[in-house]
Each structure stands twice: as C-alpha cells, then as structure tokens.
Enzyme design. Sequence first.
Site, mmCIF file in Angstrom:
data_model
loop_
_atom_site.group_PDB
_atom_site.id
_atom_site.type_symbol
_atom_site.label_atom_id
_atom_site.label_comp_id
_atom_site.label_asym_id
_atom_site.label_seq_id
_atom_site.Cartn_x
_atom_site.Cartn_y
_atom_site.Cartn_z
ATOM 1 N N HIS A 120 -8.462 -12.805 -7.627
ATOM 2 C CA HIS A 120 -8.883 -11.816 -6.886
ATOM 3 C C HIS A 120 -10.172 -11.409 -7.188
ATOM 4 C CE1 HIS A 120 -9.632 -7.824 -5.048
ATOM 5 N NE2 HIS A 120 -8.136 -7.712 -4.298
ATOM 6 N N ASP A 161 -1.811 -5.348 -5.910
ATOM 7 C CA ASP A 161 -3.358 -5.132 -5.601
ATOM 8 C C ASP A 161 -4.006 -5.290 -6.962
ATOM 9 O OD1 ASP A 161 -5.257 -4.339 -3.857
ATOM 10 O OD2 ASP A 161 -3.862 -3.199 -2.743
ATOM 11 N N GLU A 162 -5.513 -5.261 -6.877
ATOM 12 C CA GLU A 162 -6.099 -5.575 -8.131
ATOM 13 C C GLU A 162 -6.179 -4.588 -9.110
ATOM 14 O OE1 GLU A 162 -7.473 -4.860 -4.752
ATOM 15 O OE2 GLU A 162 -8.075 -3.228 -5.100
ATOM 16 N N LYS A 220 -12.759 -5.664 6.661
ATOM 17 C CA LYS A 220 -13.355 -4.174 6.263
ATOM 18 C C LYS A 220 -14.419 -4.511 5.285
ATOM 19 C CE LYS A 220 -10.281 -3.368 2.486
ATOM 20 N NZ LYS A 220 -8.955 -2.228 1.883
ATOM 21 N N LYS A 236 0.862 -1.105 0.106
ATOM 22 C CA LYS A 236 -0.095 -0.121 0.119
ATOM 23 C C LYS A 236 0.966 1.136 0.078
ATOM 24 C CE LYS A 236 -3.787 -2.391 0.528
ATOM 25 N NZ LYS A 236 -4.986 -2.605 -0.279
ATOM 26 N N LYS A 286 1.743 -9.569 -3.052
ATOM 27 C CA LYS A 286 0.509 -9.796 -3.751
ATOM 28 C C LYS A 286 0.476 -8.736 -4.482
ATOM 29 C CE LYS A 286 -3.780 -9.400 -3.010
ATOM 30 N NZ LYS A 286 -4.309 -8.774 -4.063
HETATM 31 O O1 LIG Z 1 -6.499 -6.755 -2.462
HETATM 32 C C1 LIG Z 1 -6.499 -7.134 -1.130
HETATM 33 O O2 LIG Z 1 -6.751 -8.214 -0.795
HETATM 34 C C2 LIG Z 1 -6.634 -6.027 -0.329
HETATM 35 O O3 LIG Z 1 -5.997 -4.970 -0.933
HETATM 36 C C3 LIG Z 1 -6.245 -6.054 0.971
HETATM 37 O O4 LIG Z 1 -5.831 -4.802 1.625
HETATM 38 P P1 LIG Z 1 -6.093 -4.578 3.162
HETATM 39 O O5 LIG Z 1 -5.550 -5.496 3.879
HETATM 40 O O6 LIG Z 1 -5.374 -3.189 3.437
HETATM 41 O O7 LIG Z 1 -7.571 -4.157 3.327
HETATM 42 MG MG LIG Z 2 -6.770 -5.031 -2.745
#
Ligand SMILES: O=C(O)[C@H](O)COP(=O)(O)O
Ligand SMILES: [Mg+2]
Length: 415
Positions: free
Chosen positions: A269, A179-180, A310, A151, A177
């Site tokens: 994903h 991110d999407e 979340k 991030k 990993k």
């Molecule tokens: O792609 C994911 O799985 C999320 O980006 C996880 O991010 P987070 O742990 O900050 O919610």
């Molecule tokens: Mg993500």
Amino acid sequence: MTGITYEDFLDLDYEPVASDLVCTFTVQPASDMDMDAAASRVASESSNGTWAELQVDGTITDLSATAFGIDGNTVQVAYPEELFEAGNMPQVLSCIAGNIMGMKAVDRIRLEDCEWPEGLVTSFMGPQFGSAVRNDIFDAGERPITATVPKPKVGLSTDQHVQVGYEAWTGGLDLLKDDENLTDQSFNRFDERLTESLAARDDAQDETGEKKSYLINVTADANTMLERVDRVAEEGCEYVMVDVVTCGWAAVQAVRERCEKHGLAIHAHRAMHAAFDRVPTQGVSMRVIAQISRLCGADQLHTGTADLGKLANEDTVGINEWLYGDLYGTNDVLPMASGGLHPGLVPELVKRVGTNIGVQAGGGVHGHPDGTHAGAKAFRQAVDATVEGTSLEEYAEDHPELKVAIDKWGTETPR
Ligand SMILES: O=C(O)[C@H](O)COP(=O)(O)O
Ligand SMILES: [Mg+2]
C-alpha cells in the site's frame, strides 16, 4: 593537493556507461543561478561533493556523479555504481533523493525517473511472485483479481471485520484487504483478526469452490513486522500487506527477506506517497516510488486508477508498463487499481490499463444499497462482464446486484 569544485560535476559531453545509474530530474534553479550551476551542484551534493572547494590530498576513488544532459528544466545525472552499497535502498535514496531535495541552489527539484543498471537491480531481492499471483494463487485466468477494503476503515470490531470479509468472499471477491491505518488497535487486535479471518476464508472457499486470500496489514516497527509475518505464515495465509512508504524501505527489505522463507507474497500500500509525488515540480515521482517498490520486492502495488477514482494519479498507465517491463529477469509487479472504484468504472478502467491488474473497492462494495454481499457480487459481475466483452447494462439485465450498483453510481468519478 587537488581542488574539487561543483564545476567538476558537469560534463555535457558525458556518455553514460552501462553500469551507471542514470537519474532524470526536473530542476528549477534558484533565481540567482543558471541551470549549469544548479545541475552541477545537484550532481555534486548527491554524490561526493559539497558547497566548498575541497582540497584532496592524494588520490581517492572517483565516486563523483556527472550532470550530462540538460534540456530546458530536465537534467540527467549519471552515478557510478561504486557510489552505492549493493542491496541498500536507504543508502541509494540518501544519494539520489537526499540533501538535494532541500538545497538552496534549486527552487524546486523532482526526481522523475531512473534507469537502473543490472548490478544494482540484481543486488535487491525483487518480487518473489509478481503478477503471477493472479494464477498461481487464484486461477483467475484472464480476469483481474478483485479485493475489498472493509469500511469504515477503522472502528469495526474483529467480529464485524471478519463478517464483512466473509460476505465479500462469498459474494465473489478474491481478497479481503485491511485498510492502511488498521494494524493492531484495541478495537480489532491483529492476532484475533488473523485467525478468525482465515477461518472465515476457509468457509468461504468451501462454499464457493474458489480460492480466497487475505491481505493483512503487518505494518509496524521492523521487529514487530517480522513477528507478524511469521504469525501470518503459521496461520496459512498467502500474503502480507505493508504500508511501504510509511514504514520505510529498510523495513520493506527485511519483510521481503522473511517472506522468502515463508513463500509469502507482499501487497504494497502506498499511503503517504503523495507527500513525495503530488506537487509536480518537487519530490520523487510515483514512477520512481514504483521502481523502488519493485526492487525492494513488492508483488502487488497500488498505482492508481488512471484518474477514474477518488485520488489524484500520476500516469498510472506508464507506471504499470514499467512494472511489467523487462528488468534483468526480475519478476514484474501486479498493479492494483484502488481508491474510489465502483462497478460502473470497471470497463473504462480495464480499457485504460488492461486486465493484468487487481481491482479494489471499499466504498464501491460496502456502499451498495443492499450491503456488502450484494456489493461484492456487483463488483465481481462488473469484472466478469468486462472481461467477456458484455456491456454492464446488458449484463445487469440478469444480474440484479449489478443493476442496483449502476443505477446508484453510473460511471461517476467520486470525490
Ligand atoms: O486502501 C484503499 O485502497 C482504499 O481504502 C480503497 O477505498 P475506497 O474504494 O473506498 O476508496
Ligand atoms: Mg485505504
């Protein structure tokens, strides 16, 4: 001439045969329609009928679906297997989740569950590895595998992204990993990220003595994805990551076929799934999306955090059980818990969903007050403590990174 009307698609006494695909829908009929009329129209429009009475000359193969089980708002529909093209997921979905999703005969309709017949299941490739990745690739024993998502999700340069990966791997995590929404943008090119990340992965493996790998996001148009899959294999990675909903099932099937050649696993994903499954009365459930993912060959799939994280989740436990369950010898799928996880949530997560999972954290690693390396250590410590049955508080007494994390986040559910 024989007339075919929607009423021909309702038979409350019908008993499905083993080769039928049986779908369970939740249906709210239009205000001027009763349930029998709405259910028969669902079966009609999703197989071979339409709104008008059809005049058919001569005999035709009977591909009609049958609405047979009506219980309150629940409707079961049985589809003959001849209706479907073997191994063609878009065609299957154009039947069972196609026009019916928008027909005026129903105010709301949701495809909740499917019972897949053997012939249709085995016409798809299914997962190449499934949950065996935990020990075939990582030697993880009884513990969940662990992953982190750098991030900010986009905006890190390639060097920054690789450095985050290195710190996470050496801190004890198994997987980096993407991110999407990170693919091949100007600030972080796919090719450089691939080669440089794998060089850092090799260093991290040498330093830790543990196997490490990388879920690089190959999502793009189908041709580009296949080129990227080839590149990933050439560079010696074990996985590709695909945004399976946004890129579409036909593309996932093409990737799966190419991954067979290379022996690559697929991390799926599910970004955008909630457009189909979040409204509880409309769309396609996450349970069915998970089923489709398994048939199309995902080895790992995000299935949520059993409501600890979340994101809103639909029945993570039930979906995971389906992913592990017997399906005519098809490999299972490793459920990945992700979205707002942090170390303090790991014991309750494992209590709810068990250890045959992957756990991923972005913010819950990189938001650690002492940075990514400490955050990775804390997340791995939480997993190790949980698997050995030690409380996080006790484990934190001689694991300072974990102590900092639980002092910061406790067991809170993030928003
Ligand atoms: O792609 C994911 O799985 C999320 O980006 C996880 O991010 P987070 O742990 O900050 O919610
Ligand atoms: Mg993500």
